[in-house]
Design an enzyme around this catalytic site. Sequence first.
Site, short mmCIF file in Angstrom:
data_model
loop_
_atom_site.label_atom_id
_atom_site.label_comp_id
_atom_site.label_asym_id
_atom_site.label_seq_id
_atom_site.Cartn_x
_atom_site.Cartn_y
_atom_site.Cartn_z
N GLU A 1 -7.86 -3.12 5.05
CA GLU A 1 -7.66 -3.03 3.60
C GLU A 1 -6.68 -4.10 3.12
O GLU A 1 -6.82 -4.64 2.02
CB GLU A 1 -7.14 -1.63 3.24
CG GLU A 1 -8.20 -0.55 3.42
CD GLU A 1 -7.63 0.87 3.44
OE1 GLU A 1 -7.05 1.26 4.46
OE2 GLU A 1 -7.77 1.59 2.42
N ASN B 1 0.87 -1.18 0.00
CA ASN B 1 0.00 0.00 0.00
C ASN B 1 0.91 1.22 0.00
O ASN B 1 1.37 1.67 1.04
CB ASN B 1 -0.90 -0.04 1.24
CG ASN B 1 -1.82 1.17 1.35
OD1 ASN B 1 -1.67 2.15 0.62
ND2 ASN B 1 -2.76 1.11 2.28
N ARG C 1 -2.34 -1.95 -3.72
CA ARG C 1 -3.40 -0.97 -3.67
C ARG C 1 -3.12 0.06 -4.77
O ARG C 1 -2.03 0.63 -4.82
CB ARG C 1 -3.43 -0.25 -2.32
CG ARG C 1 -4.46 0.86 -2.28
CD ARG C 1 -4.36 1.71 -1.04
NE ARG C 1 -5.43 2.71 -1.00
CZ ARG C 1 -5.36 3.86 -0.33
NH1 ARG C 1 -4.30 4.16 0.38
NH2 ARG C 1 -6.37 4.70 -0.36
N GLY D 1 -8.37 5.43 11.24
CA GLY D 1 -7.68 5.97 12.42
C GLY D 1 -8.55 6.79 13.35
O GLY D 1 -8.60 6.54 14.56
N ARG E 1 -6.77 18.05 3.66
CA ARG E 1 -7.57 18.39 2.48
C ARG E 1 -8.87 19.08 2.90
O ARG E 1 -9.48 18.69 3.89
CB ARG E 1 -7.91 17.13 1.68
CG ARG E 1 -6.72 16.46 1.04
CD ARG E 1 -7.05 15.11 0.42
NE ARG E 1 -6.12 14.10 0.88
CZ ARG E 1 -6.30 12.79 0.76
NH1 ARG E 1 -7.38 12.31 0.17
NH2 ARG E 1 -5.41 11.95 1.23
N HIS F 1 -15.39 6.39 6.75
CA HIS F 1 -13.95 6.06 6.78
C HIS F 1 -13.21 7.35 7.12
O HIS F 1 -13.07 8.24 6.27
CB HIS F 1 -13.51 5.51 5.42
CG HIS F 1 -12.04 5.25 5.33
ND1 HIS F 1 -11.50 3.99 5.32
CD2 HIS F 1 -10.98 6.11 5.26
CE1 HIS F 1 -10.17 4.07 5.24
NE2 HIS F 1 -9.83 5.35 5.20
N HIS G 1 -11.15 4.91 -1.35
CA HIS G 1 -11.22 4.09 -0.14
C HIS G 1 -12.20 2.93 -0.33
O HIS G 1 -12.72 2.39 0.65
CB HIS G 1 -11.68 4.89 1.10
CG HIS G 1 -10.76 5.98 1.53
ND1 HIS G 1 -11.22 7.23 1.89
CD2 HIS G 1 -9.41 6.03 1.66
CE1 HIS G 1 -10.18 7.99 2.23
NE2 HIS G 1 -9.07 7.29 2.09
N ASN H 1 -6.58 9.80 7.64
CA ASN H 1 -5.99 11.07 7.25
C ASN H 1 -6.76 11.62 6.06
O ASN H 1 -7.20 12.76 6.06
CB ASN H 1 -4.52 10.84 6.89
CG ASN H 1 -3.65 11.88 7.54
OD1 ASN H 1 -4.07 13.03 7.73
ND2 ASN H 1 -2.45 11.51 7.87
#
Length: 381
Positions: A367, A10, A74, A313, A224, A191, A163, A194
């Site tokens: 994932e 990933n 990924r 997270g 973002r 989800h 995601h 970050n």
Amino acid sequence: MNGSRVLVLNSGSSSVKYQLLDMADGSRPASGIVERIGEGPVADHAAALKQVADELAAKGLGLDSPELAAVGHRVVHGGTRFTEPTLITDEVVEEIEKLIPLAPLHNPANVTGIKVARSLRPDLPQVAVFDTAFHSTIPEAAARYAIDVATADRWGVRRYGFHGTSHAYVSRATAELLGREPAEVNTIVLHLGNGASASAVRGGRCVETSMGLTPLEGLVMGTRSGDIDPAAIFHLSRVGGMSTDEIDTLLNKRSGLAGLCGDNDMREIGRRMGEGDRAAQLAFDIYIHRLRKYVGAYTAVLGRVDAIAFTAGVGENSAAVREAAMRGLTAFGIEVDGVRNALRSATARLISTEASRVAVAVVPTDEELEIASQTYRLVSA
Ligand SMILES: Nc1ncnc2c1ncn2[C@@H]1O[C@H](COP(=O)(O)OP(=O)(O)O)[C@@H](O)[C@H]1O
Ligand SMILES: CC(=O)OP(=O)(O)O
Ligand SMILES: [Mg+2]
């Protein structure tokens, strides 16, 4: 095919996470992360992947291991072409490279990971698992932006969503937690890592998600902005004199929680809020406000919501975010139990009250397992 192990890579914008999974017994013989790529001793993604290969070799689990069945990668953007896990060929790599302009922070790293792994083991099957794939079922009414159709189609401007591997895994795991079939359950998956995105999943199929053409749209994230009026970009350009690249960097790297209060980590924001820090509190409030708007919108999209699942997270670890996001929604049939919410656990669990009509759950995402399973299924077929 000989082995039963899958190496999952990933590659993110500044890190490479890896896990070695044994699909025969469910064990995970190795895992690790190389961080801060480009900042210090790890010059670039190629160097990071070399370090991953060295770490595995030092454990006697190198890429030359005969037990390795495949490498699963990924890949963030699959465009309209890739809606399934895909065996990687030269032509597939070229197509993934063509999608770089739509995921400039992610796809280049994914491509490097693929190239390095293929050069080390040219004989080994390598599979790309796309973040966008699970969202390919989103109906056109939700996937299309209301702009000139010919222009949108010519340049591929539409909602792709990201995601997806996590949204797929978590929506299935949520149904399992409820003891029901995925086909029977309508779920809102939040989800919150970050990068952060919400999805509405009806009977196991995704019908709406908050990220769009790129992973910039939607929720407030670590760095973002998520949703803004697109005219802000024209304003910053024409009146503010900023270049397109400067605005891109602003919205992707100097916005979100970090732009609002200087910190992108929810742990640090929680600590500062405890000290009465007003900028941190406002950043938190904006984050929560946006999240609640999406919960409301997706409730309307689904009509009937059976479950809301918090993951990644922030979603898995921040009881404060979950509490604030779900507060005062009893009219929606949503009621969180304070004691259950404050508990910690590594496995999926309910945090709603017995009376809550909607099940609210914390469902740790995986994932890597999802990528390994999809990869192994493809190479053993
Ligand atoms: N104990 C915690 N409490 C609150 N937030 C946390 C905690 N642990 C991690 N986080 C949040 O999770 C984020 C990382 O999420 P993660 O899903 O690992 O992100 P990514 O996969 O995008 O790197 C951190 O930036 C931080 O905000
Ligand atoms: C697509 C995306 O935003 O990924 P991440 O959260 O890993 O940055
Ligand atoms: Mg992540």
